[in-house]
Design an enzyme around this catalytic site. Structure first.
Site, PDB file in Angstrom:
ATOM      1  N   HIS A  47       0.833  -1.202   0.000  1.00 43.64           N
ATOM      2  CA  HIS A  47       0.000   0.000   0.000  1.00 43.64           C
ATOM      3  C   HIS A  47       0.869   1.254   0.000  1.00 43.64           C
ATOM      4  O   HIS A  47       0.587   2.222  -0.717  1.00 43.64           O
ATOM      5  CB  HIS A  47      -0.898   0.036   1.247  1.00 43.64           C
ATOM      6  CG  HIS A  47      -1.936  -1.035   1.292  1.00 43.64           C
ATOM      7  ND1 HIS A  47      -1.906  -2.041   2.216  1.00 43.64           N
ATOM      8  CD2 HIS A  47      -3.044  -1.249   0.527  1.00 43.64           C
ATOM      9  CE1 HIS A  47      -2.944  -2.838   2.038  1.00 43.64           C
ATOM     10  NE2 HIS A  47      -3.644  -2.384   1.022  1.00 43.64           N
TER      11      HIS A  47
ATOM     12  N   GLN B 246     -18.463  -6.117  -1.308  1.00 49.79           N
ATOM     13  CA  GLN B 246     -17.602  -6.917  -2.181  1.00 49.79           C
ATOM     14  C   GLN B 246     -17.192  -8.242  -1.556  1.00 49.79           C
ATOM     15  O   GLN B 246     -16.408  -8.990  -2.129  1.00 49.79           O
ATOM     16  CB  GLN B 246     -16.367  -6.131  -2.617  1.00 49.79           C
ATOM     17  CG  GLN B 246     -15.346  -5.850  -1.540  1.00 49.79           C
ATOM     18  CD  GLN B 246     -14.270  -4.880  -2.013  1.00 49.79           C
ATOM     19  OE1 GLN B 246     -14.532  -3.690  -2.202  1.00 49.79           O
ATOM     20  NE2 GLN B 246     -13.056  -5.384  -2.221  1.00 49.79           N
TER      21      GLN B 246
ATOM     22  N   ASP C 137      -4.250  -7.364  -7.824  1.00 55.86           N
ATOM     23  CA  ASP C 137      -5.651  -7.535  -8.214  1.00 55.86           C
ATOM     24  C   ASP C 137      -5.793  -7.070  -9.661  1.00 55.86           C
ATOM     25  O   ASP C 137      -6.478  -6.081  -9.949  1.00 55.86           O
ATOM     26  CB  ASP C 137      -6.550  -6.727  -7.280  1.00 55.86           C
ATOM     27  CG  ASP C 137      -6.471  -7.207  -5.841  1.00 55.86           C
ATOM     28  OD1 ASP C 137      -6.972  -8.303  -5.558  1.00 55.86           O
ATOM     29  OD2 ASP C 137      -5.880  -6.503  -5.003  1.00 55.86           O
TER      30      ASP C 137
ATOM     31  N   MET D  12       2.400  -9.307  -1.260  1.00 52.58           N
ATOM     32  CA  MET D  12       1.937  -8.689  -0.019  1.00 52.58           C
ATOM     33  C   MET D  12       0.421  -8.539  -0.028  1.00 52.58           C
ATOM     34  O   MET D  12      -0.172  -8.137  -1.029  1.00 52.58           O
ATOM     35  CB  MET D  12       2.603  -7.334   0.179  1.00 52.58           C
ATOM     36  CG  MET D  12       4.052  -7.441   0.596  1.00 52.58           C
ATOM     37  SD  MET D  12       4.710  -5.862   1.170  1.00 52.58           S
ATOM     38  CE  MET D  12       6.345  -6.395   1.698  1.00 52.58           C
TER      39      MET D  12
END
EC number: 6.3.2.1
Length: 283
Positions: free
Chosen positions: A37, A61, A153, A187
């Protein structure tokens, strides 16, 4: 560092920035922040005057209520981590479900030209409607110039690009490389929930992906997929949910390789009850 829990507050702050002609970046997260992040936030800081980091565990989600309940929530720690990057250029938007959904915690229904039915879409019912709903709302609230998403993703990244295209949203979506542990494990906030023996086993996922990439140079997609399936069938701790080699544009499984197309290998694996995903570019 300013932390906002209400959309009206952050809208007001952003309005002031925009009157000063400042560029706004957005990094949407569900919290439990890690170096992956922070890499996104660093990239956003390079290209924008102010960066909004949203921290919101989005209920729409999740197809598994138990997964939603167990998802780590560490706001105080997250803010402290962000402060190591900048105390005055980062704003945190950490809303309640009520603030985002206004009493109607349901997803919109989206058409992503079929991207939503591949891979994750086959195994997580309604997942991408939930992703589309929250990202669209964040774009409407923050109105960023740029938004940053990790390639871990990759399917989600392609779907968000399609969302922006189909809904004519004035934001540039920036994909950023996968951030990995020294072991190669991608991660993820879910990694914190892995028991020691599963944490030790999990790097096998990336090791298998890299071996599959080498094989893809000389073997068919079917042969590579069979080999990956065999590797996991012999593993005591990791359970393969899927391994798919797909066209990066359509996300459809490859039937016959073409030198004119780009391919990625996508994988989902269970380590105990923790679901881990990863992917790798093949050419």
């Amino acid at each position: 560092m300013e932390v906002y829990s209400e959309k009206q507050q952050i809208r007001k702050a952003i309005k002031v920035f925009k009157t000063k002609k400042l560029f706004i970046g957005l990094v949407p997260t569900m919290g439990a922040l890690h170096e992956g992040h922070l890499a996104l936030v660093k990239r956003a800081l390079e290209n924008n005057d102010k960066v909004v980091v949203s921290i919101f565990v989005n209920p729409t989600q999740f197809d598994n209520s138990d997964d939603l309940k167990k998802y780590p929530r560490t706001l105080v720690k997250d803010v402290a981590l962000l402060e190591t990057l900048s105390k005055d250029r980062i704003l945190v938007y950490a809303p309640t479900v009520e603030d985002v959904y206004e009493g109607k915690t349901v997803s919109e229904t989206f058409d992503f030209d079929g991207l939503e039915f591949e891979m994750e879409g086959r195994f997580r019912d309604g997942h991408f409607d939930g992703v589309g709903t929250i990202v669209k709302r964040l774009f409407e609230i923050v109105k960023p110039h740029h938004a940053y998403f990790g390639e871990k993703d990759f399917q989600q990244l392609q779907i968000i690009k399609k969302l922006v295209e189909k809904h004519d949203i004035p934001v540039t979506v920036v994909g950023c490389p996968i951030h990995r542990e020294t072991t190669g494990l991608a991660m993820s906030s879910r990694n914190t929930r892995l028991k020691p023996e599963f944490m030790e086993a999990a790097p096998f996922i990336y090791k298998t992906l890299t071996a599959a990439k080498k094989q893809f140079g000389t073997k068919s997609a079917n042969k590579v997929s069979e080999w990956v399936g065999n590797q996991f069938s012999k593993h005591d701790l990791l359970k393969l949910e899927y391994f798919i080699i797909a066209d990066t544009k359509t996300l459809k499984p490859v039937k016959r390789k073409s030198s004119k197309k780009q391919y990625r290998a996508f994988i989902a694996v269970y380590a105990d009850d923790i679901r881990l995903i990863d992917n790798i570019a093949l050419n």
